[in-house]
Design an enzyme around this catalytic site. Structure first.
Site, mmCIF file in Angstrom:
data_model
loop_
_atom_site.group_PDB
_atom_site.id
_atom_site.type_symbol
_atom_site.label_atom_id
_atom_site.label_comp_id
_atom_site.label_asym_id
_atom_site.label_seq_id
_atom_site.Cartn_x
_atom_site.Cartn_y
_atom_site.Cartn_z
ATOM 1 C CG HIS A 37 -2.254 0.936 1.235
ATOM 2 N ND1 HIS A 37 -2.099 2.265 2.461
ATOM 3 C CD2 HIS A 37 -3.017 1.242 0.973
ATOM 4 C CE1 HIS A 37 -3.661 2.310 2.062
ATOM 5 N NE2 HIS A 37 -3.323 2.104 0.825
ATOM 6 C CE LYS B 196 -0.867 5.177 -1.787
ATOM 7 N NZ LYS B 196 -1.959 4.147 -0.227
ATOM 8 C CG HIS C 77 -7.627 8.336 0.366
ATOM 9 N ND1 HIS C 77 -6.424 8.522 -0.579
ATOM 10 C CD2 HIS C 77 -7.482 7.538 -0.046
ATOM 11 C CE1 HIS C 77 -5.906 7.112 -0.603
ATOM 12 N NE2 HIS C 77 -7.475 6.628 -0.212
ATOM 13 C CE LYS D 235 -4.243 6.576 2.577
ATOM 14 N NZ LYS D 235 -5.961 6.357 2.397
#
Length: 476
Positions: free
Chosen positions: A218, A220, A394, A396
Site C-alpha cells: 500500500h 506510495k 482520503h 492519512k
C-alpha cells in the site's frame, strides 16, 4: 449419519486449525471463526488463500536480512542522526525523552535531522511537483504505488518515464499486483521498450494460490536521484484529481522531502524491489551525498508483515499516550485495534481534545459500516467525530499535540497496522506540525459534526449491518 459425522469432524478440525494458527491475534481468530460458521465447507480453504501468516515466508526473511546492510553502510553513514532531545528542534519533546527513544527503536529507519519538507494538500499540486522532480532526474527514478491507472494521469507519468529512460536514466516502477491489476500490455509495452523496469508486487493469481492474496503493498514512494522523495496517500490516477463522478472532490495529503530521510525511503524501496525482482541493489550512487541545509527532524517508518515490530501501530499508540492537549486524526478508514481504542479513551479522560475526520461518502460500504460500528463506544467516551462533506476524505494524517505529526499511506485500521506494507513520515518540526494542524482546521470547516444523539437514532438494520461488518473488520 456417517456423512454428518465426517462433516462435523471436518468442521471441528477447521476450528482447531484456526485457533492454533491465530491464537496470538484473538480478533482475527473471531473473524475467521465467524466466516467458518457462515460457510463451513469452505472455511479452511478460504483461510489458506487469504489468512496465512506472511511472517513465515522463508523468502521474506532472507530478503529482509540481506538488505539491512544497505541501510547501515549507506543511509546511516550519510545521515545526521538525532539522539539528543535538543537536536530535534522541538521544545515540546524535551519532556518526552521516552518517546524519542521509542521512535529510535521502532524500525531500521532512524530519526534524522537534516531535512526539508513541503506539504502537498491535493493531487494536482502533488502531481506537478512529482513530475517536475522526475523531469530533473539524471541518475534514477524509483516509483512505487498501490494503484497506477491507465488513464490521462497515468499516461502523463508514463510519458515522463519513457522519455527519461531513453535519456539514460534508470527507471524502476513497482506496482501492487491487486491495486494496479488493470494495467495491461498496451500500457506496459511502451515502458518496456524504452527500458523502464516494471514489476508487480504479489500479482493477484500468483498470490492467491500462494496464500498471500490478503497482503498488499500500500506504499506510495517516489525517489529521484536519491535526493528528492515523495510519500503520502496519493496514488496515480484521474480520481485523485476529482474526476471520478461518484466520489467527486478528492481530499488528500502528500509530502515532498529532501535530505537524510530520503535515504531511508530509498532503503524501503530497495527492500521491496529485491523481494519482487530478486535484484539486490546496493550501489553507493543510490545514496548520494546531498546538500540539503534543512534542519527538520524526520523519521521514515516502514511497516508490514515482514517486520518483527508493527512499527506504525506502535508509533501511533505511543504518540496518543504521550499527547496531553490534542489528538487530531484524518483517515478514510477507521477500524482501530483494542490498544488504540483504549488509548483514545484514556486521552479524553486526561483532558485531550480528540477529533477524528472520516468520509461522509464511502468508497467501500463494507469498510465504512465497520468504521461506523466503532463510533458509538468512542462518542460515549467523548471522542469527537466529523464527516467530511466536500468530497472524499482520503488523507492519512494524525497530529499529537505539538510533539509530532505523521503523513503517509497508513490508515487508522488493522489492515494498515498489521497486514499491508505501509510507509509514513513522522515530522518533528513545530512549523510543519502546525501547518498540518491548520489544514485540519480547514477540513473541519468542510465537515459536519457527528451528533451522538442523532447517531444513536439509526435503525436496527443499520446497527446489525455495522455489527456484522465489525466482526469481519480485522480482515478488511
Amino acid at each position: 449419519m456417517k456423512i454428518f459425522a465426517a462433516a462435523l469432524c471436518l468442521f471441528i478440525l477447521q476450528i482447531i486449525v484456526i485457533l492454533v494458527l491465530e491464537y496470538r491475534r484473538p480478533q482475527r481468530a473471531v473473524a475467521w471463526l465467524f466466516l467458518l460458521f457462515c460457510c463451513p465447507p469452505l472455511g479452511l480453504l478460504i483461510y489458506y488463500f487469504l489468512g496465512r501468516d506472511y511472517r513465515q515466508s522463508r523468502k521474506l526473511k532472507a530478503h529482509a536480512a540481506g538488505t539491512r546492510r544497505v541501510l547501515h553502510d549507506y543511509a546511516a553513514e550519510r545521515s545526521q542522526l538525532i539522539t539528543r532531545m535538543e537536536d530535534t528542534g522541538n521544545p515540546e519533546l524535551s519532556s518526552h525523552k521516552e518517546l524519542l527513544r521509542l521512535l529510535d527503536g521502532l524500525s531500521e529507519s532512524l530519526v534524522t535531522g537534516r531535512n526539508a519538507s513541503r506539504i502537498l494538500v491535493n493531487a494536482g499540486e502533488a502531481y506537478e511537483s512529482m513530475l517536475e522532480a522526475m523531469e530533473s532526474a539524471s541518475e534514477h527514478i524509483h516509483l512505487e504505488v498501490y494503484i497506477f491507472r491507465n488513464d490521462a494521469t497515468g499516461e502523463r507519468f508514463q510519458d515522463v518515464m519513457i522519455r527519461k529512460a531513453r535519456q539514460g536514466v534508470k527507471v524502476r516502477l513497482l506496482c501492487d499486483g491487486l491495486g494496479s491489476r488493470k494495467l495491461g500490455r498496451r500500457f506496459l509495452r511502451p515502458l518496456a521498450s524504452a527500458g523502464v523496469e516494471t514489476h508487480f508486487f504479489l500479482p493477484s493469481l500468483a498470490s492467491l494460490f500462494g496464500g498471500r492474496f490478503n497482503y498488499r503493498n500500500h506504499r506510495k514512494i517516489l525517489i529521484v536521484d536519491g535526493l528528492v522523495g515523495f510519500t503520502g496517500g496519493i496514488n496515480i490516477g484521474d480520481e485523485y484529481l476529482g474526476k471520478d463522478p461518484k466520489m467527486g472532490f478528492w481530499r488528500d495529503t502528500h509530502l515532498r522531502l529532501e535530505g537524510d530521510a530520503v535515504y531511508y525511503m530509498q532503503h524501503v524501496f530497495l527492500k521491496d524491489w529485491q523481494l519482487v525482482s530478486g535484484e539486490r541493489l546496493s550501489h553507493p550512487r543510490l545514496f548520494p551525498v546531498h546538500g540539503c541545509e534543512g534542519t527538520e527532524g524526520v523519521q521514515i517508518i516502514g511497516s508490514g508483515p515482514d517486520g518483527e515490530i508493527d512499527a506504525n501501530q506502535a508509533m501511533i499508540f505511543a504518540a496518543i499516550c504521550a499527547a496531553e492537549s490534542r489528538i487530531w486524526i484524518a483517515s478514510p478508514y477507521f477500524i482501530p485495534d483494542p490498544a488504540i481504542l483504549r488509548a483514545l479513551k484514556n486521552a479524553v479522560l486526561r483532558g485531550a481534545d480528540v477529533r477524528i475526520i472520516i468520509p461522509s461518502k464511502p468508497d467501500s460500504a463494507l469498510v465504512y459500516n465497520a468504521s461506523l460500528s466503532y463510533l458509538d463506544n468512542l462518542l460515549d467516551a467523548g471522542v469527537k467525530f466529523y464527516r467530511y462533506r466536500k468530497g472524499f476524505m482520503h488523507a492519512k494524517v494524525w497530529i499529537a499535540d505539538g510533539l509530532l505529526a505523521s503523513v503517509g499511506s497508513v490508515n487508522m485500521d488493522m489492515r494498515s497496522f498489521y497486514t499491508d506494507f505501509e510507509l509514513s513520515a513522522v515530522l518533528l518540526q513545530p512549523q510543519r506540525i502546525e501547518e498540518l494542524a491548520n489544514q485540519f482546521r480547514r477540513d473541519l470547516e468542510d465537515s459536519e459534526t457527528v451528533d451522538p444523539y442523532v447517531f444513536r437514532q439509526r435503525g436496527e438494520l443499520a446497527r446489525a449491518t455495522e455489527e456484522i461488518c465489525s466482526l469481519l473488520s480485522p480482515l478488511l
